[in-house]
Design an enzyme around this catalytic site. Structure first.
Site, PDB file in Angstrom:
ATOM      1  N   CYS A  16       0.646  -1.195  -0.033  1.00 20.43           N
ATOM      2  CA  CYS A  16      -0.105   0.165   0.262  1.00 20.43           C
ATOM      3  C   CYS A  16       1.227   0.995   0.143  1.00 20.43           C
ATOM      4  CB  CYS A  16      -0.776  -0.256   1.086  1.00 20.43           C
ATOM      5  SG  CYS A  16       0.047  -0.490   2.669  1.00 20.43           S
ATOM      6  N   HIS A  77       2.993   2.066  11.281  1.00 17.28           N
ATOM      7  CA  HIS A  77       2.305   1.582  12.680  1.00 17.28           C
ATOM      8  C   HIS A  77       1.857   2.707  13.319  1.00 17.28           C
ATOM      9  CE1 HIS A  77       3.813  -2.428  11.136  1.00 17.28           C
ATOM     10  NE2 HIS A  77       2.471  -2.739  10.755  1.00 17.28           N
ATOM     11  N   HIS A 127      -1.395  -5.071  18.779  1.00 19.83           N
ATOM     12  CA  HIS A 127      -0.860  -5.339  17.477  1.00 19.83           C
ATOM     13  C   HIS A 127      -0.481  -3.955  18.010  1.00 19.83           C
ATOM     14  CE1 HIS A 127       0.150  -3.495  13.577  1.00 19.83           C
ATOM     15  NE2 HIS A 127      -0.551  -5.016  12.835  1.00 19.83           N
ATOM     16  N   GLU A 129       0.171  -1.197  16.086  1.00 18.29           N
ATOM     17  CA  GLU A 129      -0.739   0.242  15.933  1.00 18.29           C
ATOM     18  C   GLU A 129      -1.704   0.284  16.627  1.00 18.29           C
ATOM     19  OE1 GLU A 129      -3.053  -0.436  11.880  1.00 18.29           O
ATOM     20  OE2 GLU A 129      -4.267   1.705  12.606  1.00 18.29           O
ATOM     21  N   THR A 165      -6.914   1.111  11.397  1.00 17.02           N
ATOM     22  CA  THR A 165      -7.022   0.704  10.055  1.00 17.02           C
ATOM     23  C   THR A 165      -7.341  -0.542   8.962  1.00 17.02           C
ATOM     24  OG1 THR A 165      -4.301   0.875   9.573  1.00 17.02           O
ATOM     25  CG2 THR A 165      -5.811   2.861   9.846  1.00 17.02           C
ATOM     26  N   SER A 221       1.125  -9.940  10.251  1.00 16.60           N
ATOM     27  CA  SER A 221       0.487  -8.441   9.286  1.00 16.60           C
ATOM     28  C   SER A 221      -1.195  -8.862   9.639  1.00 16.60           C
ATOM     29  CB  SER A 221       0.815  -8.828   8.115  1.00 16.60           C
ATOM     30  OG  SER A 221       0.137  -8.084   7.377  1.00 16.60           O
ATOM     31  N   SER A 265       2.349  -5.550   3.230  1.00 20.57           N
ATOM     32  CA  SER A 265       3.268  -5.736   3.205  1.00 20.57           C
ATOM     33  C   SER A 265       4.011  -6.637   2.713  1.00 20.57           C
ATOM     34  CB  SER A 265       3.694  -5.500   5.313  1.00 20.57           C
ATOM     35  OG  SER A 265       3.070  -6.905   5.916  1.00 20.57           O
TER      36      SER A 265
HETATM   37  S1  SF4 Z   1      -2.758   2.503   7.445  1.00 26.13           S
HETATM   38 FE1  SF4 Z   1      -1.237   0.814   7.205  1.00 26.13          FE
HETATM   39  S2  SF4 Z   1      -2.277  -1.078   5.446  1.00 26.13           S
HETATM   40 FE2  SF4 Z   1      -3.466   1.060   5.676  1.00 26.13          FE
HETATM   41  S3  SF4 Z   1      -2.121   2.850   3.721  1.00 26.13           S
HETATM   42 FE3  SF4 Z   1      -0.875   2.851   5.423  1.00 26.13          FE
HETATM   43  S4  SF4 Z   1       0.079   1.258   5.832  1.00 26.13           S
HETATM   44 FE4  SF4 Z   1      -1.381   0.768   4.697  1.00 26.13          FE
END
Ligand code: SF4
Length: 303
Positions: A16, A77, A127, A129, A165, A221, A265
């Site tokens: 991404c 993250h 996690h 994030e 997310t 992931s 990823s």
């Molecule tokens: S929030 Fe995470 S999965 Fe979404 S674009 Fe950003 S890095 Fe990629």
């Protein structure tokens, strides 16, 4: 005789923009600096990417105390606010590669907490994030929700729901419905990022056409795990792989249509290596809208 297999590649898969940006920033810092460059935690959850960063001369640690003086890279993250404070107190030069879409969630958390809201966070325990999201709020005013079965019996008057997310879009919608029915005043903020949503939609389409789906990605992931759960739920058989060697002909006995997708990823080079492996094991009819993968399969077929 080599078995024939139709291999369908998802129309949206792999890296991404947040992951690309994070890796580009890390490599650019490495190029421009002669001193220590260290990543805190995993920049992205993929072994190949981590190995290539290490080969480029970028160190990695999970503990701020172990960071050598120099430049410190923070992952896509995101991190808790206190990590930024600790890095600054240690005099480290911080390169924050937090994905802008994660930063938006941090800003939303700060705004909601400042306005007196209690926040329900739909996410994966442990996690990175989630640690970052909680670290931008006040943990006394935040509750982690992992499924519709662990909802609180009551909620404060001012309460909001947000999401990691990379959560499952359908699961978030179902959870929102349950909460709205039970607590009509709850505020719902759908914070799943677009790249995650697009890959999930493409994975659903893919799994409907296949008997077996491979998801290129690691178990750490979150978005790769979601793709596995989603595809398994639709076609019944799905497997997470981190290396092309994990594919063998015995797994696909009697299967004629296989799907291939990849978490955000997973680099294109790894997806290409998986396609090559297929071409070495089977007579592959490749279905893809990605010209690069078509070229790789054509070249592999000639070898
Ligand atoms: S929030 Fe995470 S999965 Fe979404 S674009 Fe950003 S890095 Fe990629």
């Amino acid at each position: 005789m080599t078995a024939k297999i139709k291999l369908i590649v998802a129309r949206e898969l792999g890296f991404c923009m947040g992951v690309r940006r994070s890796i580009d920033m890390a490599l650019s810092v490495r190029q421009q600096s002669d001193g220590n460059v260290t990543i805190l935690n995993e920049l992205v959850h993929n072994r190949d990417v981590i190995d290539s960063l290490s080969k480029a001369g970028i160190g990695q640690t999970f503990d701020m105390e172990d960071v050598s003086p120099g430049k410190l890279i923070l992952s896509a993250h995101g991190v808790p606010r206190k990590t930024l404070e600790q890095a600054s107190a240690r005099g480290l030069d911080v390169i924050d590669t937090t994905c802008p879409l994660v930063t938006k969630v941090h800003e939303l958390v700060e705004k909601l907490i400042d306005s007196g809201y209690h926040i329900l966070v739909f996410g994966d325990p442990d996690h990175d994030e989630i640690r970052g999201i909680f670290g931008h709020g006040d943990s006394r005013m935040m509750t982690l929700i992992t499924s519709a079965s662990d909802l609180p019996k009551t909620i404060p008057d001012r309460c909001a729901l947000i999401s990691q997310t990379t959560q499952n879009v359908d699961d978030f919608a179902k959870l929102s419905d349950v909460l709205r029915n039970r607590f009509p005043t709850i505020e719902i903020h759908e914070t799943i990022c677009n790249p995650t949503r697009q890959r999930q939609e493409a994975a659903i389409e893919l799994a409907r056409r296949c008997e077996f789906v491979y998801v290129v990605g690691s178990a750490s992931s979150a978005n790769s795990m979601r793709l596995k759960e989603i595809t398994e739920g639709i076609c019944g058989r799905s497997m997470l792989i981190e290396s092309p060697d994990q594919i063998d002909t015995a797994q696909l006995e009697g299967v004629s249509v296989v799907g291939l997708t990849a978490g955000t990823s997973s680099p294109d080079s790894l997806i290409a290596a998986v396609i090559k492996r297929f071409c070495s094991l089977f007579d592959v009819d490749l279905v893809t809208s990605h010209p690069e993968f078509t070229r790789i399969a054509t070249e592999a077929g000639k070898q």
